[in-house]
Motif scaffolding. Structure first.
Motif, PDB file in Angstrom:
ATOM      1  N   LEU A   1       0.823  -1.211   0.000  1.00  0.00           N
ATOM      2  CA  LEU A   1       0.000   0.000   0.000  1.00  0.00           C
ATOM      3  C   LEU A   1       0.858   1.262   0.000  1.00  0.00           C
ATOM      4  N   ASP A   2       1.893   1.290   0.825  1.00  0.00           N
ATOM      5  CA  ASP A   2       2.788   2.456   0.847  1.00  0.00           C
ATOM      6  C   ASP A   2       3.470   2.651  -0.506  1.00  0.00           C
ATOM      7  N   ASP A   3       3.930   1.548  -1.108  1.00  0.00           N
ATOM      8  CA  ASP A   3       4.582   1.630  -2.430  1.00  0.00           C
ATOM      9  C   ASP A   3       3.588   2.051  -3.512  1.00  0.00           C
ATOM     10  N   TRP A   4       2.338   1.620  -3.384  1.00  0.00           N
ATOM     11  CA  TRP A   4       1.291   1.998  -4.340  1.00  0.00           C
ATOM     12  C   TRP A   4       1.057   3.504  -4.294  1.00  0.00           C
TER      13      TRP A   4
ATOM     14  N   SER B   1       2.509   9.165  -6.392  1.00  0.00           N
ATOM     15  CA  SER B   1       3.223  10.425  -6.126  1.00  0.00           C
ATOM     16  C   SER B   1       4.363  10.647  -7.105  1.00  0.00           C
ATOM     17  N   ASN B   2       5.005   9.555  -7.504  1.00  0.00           N
ATOM     18  CA  ASN B   2       6.124   9.635  -8.449  1.00  0.00           C
ATOM     19  C   ASN B   2       5.678   9.513  -9.901  1.00  0.00           C
ATOM     20  N   ALA B   3       4.368   9.453 -10.117  1.00  0.00           N
ATOM     21  CA  ALA B   3       3.791   9.294 -11.458  1.00  0.00           C
ATOM     22  C   ALA B   3       4.381   8.081 -12.182  1.00  0.00           C
ATOM     23  N   ASP B   4       4.534   6.987 -11.443  1.00  0.00           N
ATOM     24  CA  ASP B   4       5.068   5.738 -11.994  1.00  0.00           C
ATOM     25  C   ASP B   4       3.895   4.805 -12.320  1.00  0.00           C
ATOM     26  N   PHE B   5       3.367   4.970 -13.512  1.00  0.00           N
ATOM     27  CA  PHE B   5       2.173   4.260 -13.972  1.00  0.00           C
ATOM     28  C   PHE B   5       2.307   2.743 -13.830  1.00  0.00           C
ATOM     29  N   ASP B   6       3.394   2.187 -14.355  1.00  0.00           N
ATOM     30  CA  ASP B   6       3.556   0.730 -14.346  1.00  0.00           C
ATOM     31  C   ASP B   6       3.630   0.176 -12.932  1.00  0.00           C
ATOM     32  N   SER B   7       4.394   0.835 -12.076  1.00  0.00           N
ATOM     33  CA  SER B   7       4.496   0.373 -10.700  1.00  0.00           C
ATOM     34  C   SER B   7       3.152   0.472  -9.984  1.00  0.00           C
ATOM     35  N   TYR B   8       2.442   1.567 -10.214  1.00  0.00           N
ATOM     36  CA  TYR B   8       1.147   1.778  -9.573  1.00  0.00           C
ATOM     37  C   TYR B   8       0.178   0.655  -9.941  1.00  0.00           C
ATOM     38  N   PHE B   9       0.014   0.400 -11.229  1.00  0.00           N
ATOM     39  CA  PHE B   9      -0.974  -0.579 -11.660  1.00  0.00           C
ATOM     40  C   PHE B   9      -0.503  -2.019 -11.474  1.00  0.00           C
ATOM     41  N   SER B  10       0.785  -2.240 -11.285  1.00  0.00           N
ATOM     42  CA  SER B  10       1.266  -3.598 -11.012  1.00  0.00           C
ATOM     43  C   SER B  10       0.836  -4.070  -9.625  1.00  0.00           C
TER      44      SER B  10
ATOM     45  N   LYS C   1      -2.064  -8.067  -3.811  1.00  0.00           N
ATOM     46  CA  LYS C   1      -2.542  -7.138  -4.831  1.00  0.00           C
ATOM     47  C   LYS C   1      -3.829  -6.466  -4.335  1.00  0.00           C
ATOM     48  N   ILE C   2      -4.017  -5.240  -4.750  1.00  0.00           N
ATOM     49  CA  ILE C   2      -5.217  -4.492  -4.397  1.00  0.00           C
ATOM     50  C   ILE C   2      -6.312  -4.890  -5.380  1.00  0.00           C
ATOM     51  N   ALA C   3      -7.403  -5.437  -4.840  1.00  0.00           N
ATOM     52  CA  ALA C   3      -8.515  -5.873  -5.674  1.00  0.00           C
ATOM     53  C   ALA C   3      -9.632  -4.833  -5.707  1.00  0.00           C
TER      54      ALA C   3
END
Length: 165
Positions: free
Chosen positions: A31-34, A39-48, A129-131
């Protein structure tokens, strides 16, 4: 013999509690990394960090985003390097006994000030994973009547449309 049984049971209980605490730490990290990825606009990391069939419920009544639609909506924000910035200031995590399903609630420091997030996580291939995630703006009880007046007209129109379905 009885002493050994009780000792064995206590040891098993301690190991179970330790394992559950480790899983909760793993969930907190996801959750913290998500939030950090947004915040870092890291699309791939966010949706992974979301399941393929994940759902994001936003603060607007129209925002019930299935994963593909949420990606499409979010992509321009991430591409501009300006997504959103949420930092958990409090979080509670709960788990089922099998250890493959969890739910949580969190208070967030955001650009909208204090918000609440809540959601469901599941373990897929050994990874949390966040469902399902729900974001809401925290409104002090003494301001609810004022808020109702602000949103009264739009909500009334939307309720009429929804009741026609």
């Amino acid at each position: 013999m009885k002493g050994k049984s009780i000792l064995g049971l206590l040891l098993l209980l301690a190991v179970t509690i330790k394992a559950q605490n480790n899983e909760k730490e793993n969930i907190n990290k996801v959750l913290d990394d998500w939030h950090l990825a947004a915040s870092n606009a890291d699309f791939d990391s966010y949706f992974s960090k979301m399941t393929d069939d994940g759902v994001f419920i936003g603060t607007d009544a129209t925002e019930n985003w299935q994963n593909a639609a949420f990606k499409e909506f979010s992509k321009p924000y991430f591409d501009k390097g300006k997504a959103w910035s949420f930092t958990a200031v409090e979080r509670n995590v709960y788990m089922n006994k099998a250890g493959d399903f969890a739910w949580f609630d969190e208070l967030l420091d955001t650009q909208m000030k204090l918000c609440r997030g809540s959601g469901v996580m599941k373990k897929e291939n050994g990874q949390w994973k966040i469902a399902h995630y729900v974001l809401s703006i925290a409104v002090p009880n003494e301001n609810v009547a004022e808020l109702i007046q602000i949103k009264k007209e739009k909500d009334s129109l939307m309720l009429l449309d929804l009741k026609k379905k």
